[in-house]
Design a protein around this motif. Sequence first.
Motif, PDB file in Angstrom:
ATOM      1  N   THR A  47      24.680  34.423  84.403  1.00  0.00           N
ATOM      2  CA  THR A  47      25.299  34.416  83.396  1.00  0.00           C
ATOM      3  C   THR A  47      26.671  33.468  83.586  1.00  0.00           C
ATOM      4  O   THR A  47      27.068  33.642  84.883  1.00  0.00           O
ATOM      5  N   HIS A  48      27.521  33.112  82.636  1.00  0.00           N
ATOM      6  CA  HIS A  48      28.622  32.500  82.761  1.00  0.00           C
ATOM      7  C   HIS A  48      29.830  33.578  83.490  1.00  0.00           C
ATOM      8  O   HIS A  48      30.715  32.638  84.083  1.00  0.00           O
ATOM      9  N   THR A  49      29.636  34.556  83.357  1.00  0.00           N
ATOM     10  CA  THR A  49      30.577  35.331  83.626  1.00  0.00           C
ATOM     11  C   THR A  49      30.723  35.511  85.131  1.00  0.00           C
ATOM     12  O   THR A  49      31.795  35.853  85.832  1.00  0.00           O
ATOM     13  N   ASN A  50      29.725  35.234  85.977  1.00  0.00           N
ATOM     14  CA  ASN A  50      29.785  34.847  87.165  1.00  0.00           C
ATOM     15  C   ASN A  50      30.568  33.555  87.598  1.00  0.00           C
ATOM     16  O   ASN A  50      31.335  33.722  88.673  1.00  0.00           O
ATOM     17  N   LEU A  51      30.719  32.801  86.862  1.00  0.00           N
ATOM     18  CA  LEU A  51      31.339  31.317  87.157  1.00  0.00           C
ATOM     19  C   LEU A  51      32.890  32.032  87.198  1.00  0.00           C
ATOM     20  O   LEU A  51      33.763  31.263  87.869  1.00  0.00           O
ATOM     21  N   LEU A  52      33.063  32.690  86.182  1.00  0.00           N
ATOM     22  CA  LEU A  52      34.754  33.205  85.867  1.00  0.00           C
ATOM     23  C   LEU A  52      35.214  33.777  87.264  1.00  0.00           C
ATOM     24  O   LEU A  52      36.463  33.919  87.555  1.00  0.00           O
ATOM     25  N   VAL A  53      34.240  34.689  87.840  1.00  0.00           N
ATOM     26  CA  VAL A  53      34.679  35.300  89.245  1.00  0.00           C
ATOM     27  C   VAL A  53      35.252  34.017  90.118  1.00  0.00           C
ATOM     28  O   VAL A  53      36.160  34.326  90.759  1.00  0.00           O
ATOM     29  N   GLU A  54      34.696  32.869  90.150  1.00  0.00           N
ATOM     30  CA  GLU A  54      34.961  31.775  91.059  1.00  0.00           C
ATOM     31  C   GLU A  54      36.224  30.993  90.464  1.00  0.00           C
ATOM     32  O   GLU A  54      37.058  30.726  91.361  1.00  0.00           O
ATOM     33  N   LEU A  55      36.474  30.927  89.180  1.00  0.00           N
ATOM     34  CA  LEU A  55      37.477  30.410  88.555  1.00  0.00           C
ATOM     35  C   LEU A  55      38.695  31.094  88.634  1.00  0.00           C
ATOM     36  O   LEU A  55      39.859  30.520  88.716  1.00  0.00           O
ATOM     37  N   ARG A  56      38.579  32.266  89.094  1.00  0.00           N
ATOM     38  CA  ARG A  56      39.925  33.295  89.482  1.00  0.00           C
ATOM     39  C   ARG A  56      40.661  32.586  90.624  1.00  0.00           C
ATOM     40  O   ARG A  56      41.970  32.639  90.279  1.00  0.00           O
ATOM     41  N   VAL A  58      41.075  29.227  90.438  1.00  0.00           N
ATOM     42  CA  VAL A  58      41.596  28.248  90.357  1.00  0.00           C
ATOM     43  C   VAL A  58      42.229  28.412  88.863  1.00  0.00           C
ATOM     44  O   VAL A  58      41.470  28.102  87.781  1.00  0.00           O
ATOM     45  N   PRO A  59      43.600  29.048  88.847  1.00  0.00           N
ATOM     46  CA  PRO A  59      43.917  29.222  87.457  1.00  0.00           C
ATOM     47  C   PRO A  59      43.792  28.152  86.125  1.00  0.00           C
ATOM     48  O   PRO A  59      43.684  28.557  85.313  1.00  0.00           O
ATOM     49  N   LYS A  60      44.092  27.133  86.644  1.00  0.00           N
ATOM     50  CA  LYS A  60      43.837  26.011  85.681  1.00  0.00           C
ATOM     51  C   LYS A  60      42.622  25.806  85.167  1.00  0.00           C
ATOM     52  O   LYS A  60      42.546  25.741  83.765  1.00  0.00           O
ATOM     53  N   ASP A  61      41.588  25.887  85.888  1.00  0.00           N
ATOM     54  CA  ASP A  61      40.077  25.944  85.348  1.00  0.00           C
ATOM     55  C   ASP A  61      39.805  26.996  84.476  1.00  0.00           C
ATOM     56  O   ASP A  61      39.249  27.086  83.502  1.00  0.00           O
ATOM     57  N   TRP A  62      40.363  28.460  84.774  1.00  0.00           N
ATOM     58  CA  TRP A  62      40.300  29.445  84.287  1.00  0.00           C
ATOM     59  C   TRP A  62      40.673  29.310  82.816  1.00  0.00           C
ATOM     60  O   TRP A  62      39.924  29.542  81.723  1.00  0.00           O
ATOM     61  N   LYS A  63      42.084  28.903  82.739  1.00  0.00           N
ATOM     62  CA  LYS A  63      42.676  28.650  81.585  1.00  0.00           C
ATOM     63  C   LYS A  63      41.927  27.737  80.553  1.00  0.00           C
ATOM     64  O   LYS A  63      41.654  27.586  79.275  1.00  0.00           O
ATOM     65  N   ASN A  64      41.511  26.637  81.099  1.00  0.00           N
ATOM     66  CA  ASN A  64      40.857  25.494  80.513  1.00  0.00           C
ATOM     67  C   ASN A  64      39.387  26.094  79.911  1.00  0.00           C
ATOM     68  O   ASN A  64      38.859  25.714  78.656  1.00  0.00           O
ATOM     69  N   TYR A  65      38.705  27.000  80.544  1.00  0.00           N
ATOM     70  CA  TYR A  65      37.416  27.611  80.260  1.00  0.00           C
ATOM     71  C   TYR A  65      37.707  28.495  78.942  1.00  0.00           C
ATOM     72  O   TYR A  65      36.846  28.590  78.002  1.00  0.00           O
ATOM     73  N   LEU A  66      38.580  29.460  78.841  1.00  0.00           N
ATOM     74  CA  LEU A  66      38.717  30.340  78.192  1.00  0.00           C
ATOM     75  C   LEU A  66      39.954  30.198  77.061  1.00  0.00           C
ATOM     76  O   LEU A  66      40.107  31.160  76.183  1.00  0.00           O
TER      77      LEU A  66
END
Length: 419
Positions: A47-56, A58-66
């Motif tokens: 699931t993509h929620t695993n990616l969110l764990v990695e994006l933590r 890189v805050p900029k990428d987290w923001k771009n994602y959600l």
Amino acid sequence: MSSEEEESLALAGLAVALCVKRAKSASGSKRGRKWSREWLLKRKTYTHTNLLVELRAVPKDWKNYLRMNEETYLNLLSLVTPFIEKEDTVMRCAITPHERLTATLRFLATGRSYEDLKFSTLISAQALRVIIPETCRAIYKVLQNQYLKFPQTEEEWKSVAGQFEQDWQFPHCLGALDGKHVDIIPPADSGSLFYNYKGRHSLVLMAIANAKCEFIMCDFGSNGRNSDGGVIQNTLFYRKLTNKSLNIPAEGQLDKSHRVLPYVFVCDDAFALRPDMMKPYRMGDLTGHNERKIFNYRLSRARRVIESAFGIMASRFRIFHTRINLSLDNIDAVVMACCVLHNYLLKSSLSYASADCFDVENINCGTTVQGLRAEESNMMNIARRNQGNPMEAAKIIRENFADYFISEGKLPWQDNFIE
């Protein structure tokens, strides 16, 4: 026993044997049938929620994602969880609120179809058809009272007007009004009901923004075939405006002036001129009247906030760049969720609308540089049609505003913006 009788018995036995074989085969296939595809059952792994764990990290990428930072997201998750949380069953584990909310935010942020989104969320398209509208309704429910609040008292209206005068130097302004078409795939057998002047099918979002580009009123659902006048007249806001039940302050004296003027909404030439609704002068009425050109400039400065609000929202939530292919009720849920999220993120996330999102005036050269907006968005201006003869009282009020803007209300640079 004759040969014919023996042949009949043999055929009967063969038939019975075939029936038994088919029954066993059917029974076996039923036992072996699975309720979901194998890869969908591995949601915890892929699931993509695993990616969110990695994006933590890189805050900029987290923001771009959600479209929001982690803190803002977690706050939103805590608010909607009671309304979207489901219980596990003996058959399967429920899809978590975290998975439901992230899938919904990705749908709004990207405009991807359910069939496409299922590959990153590992949630079936059939489930997404239920989850996303349900979550959108939950978002609107938990945020609307605080983040999409319509002024109810004279004091609240005066607060809106004070912000407009401070930020945009337009006194007694209660909000900027405009409407936008949102492209849709029309329902079957709807004919030309939703067909608009641009040759597309749409529903209209009518909204009012305050000086900070926040929506204070959103009315969505009029079909795109309606004229602009018809759309505004179908809103609850307009009905209350005409019967004077909005608790709008009475006319009053302007600061540092002897003039007494009413409180008004600003809009473009798509709307009728009214004593409580100011629109620009037509091009044919500007020749030889610099004060009218100044009025148009000053009004446009205040009115731009609604254009910025629409533009920022459409650039952040790319669902507005598509022809939304949902039922009418679900389209309403999606659009209203985006509107309230826009306000929520303006207040909660500084990175949602950076300085380059807004128009910048070069007061020395008399030019305006438009901020980053969704130029190709499927949210487009409502049709411009003749609204008939404006009322004389409204004309007089507009002339008084125009006179004020070239006298005690003059801005040092305003002459640079007229030809």
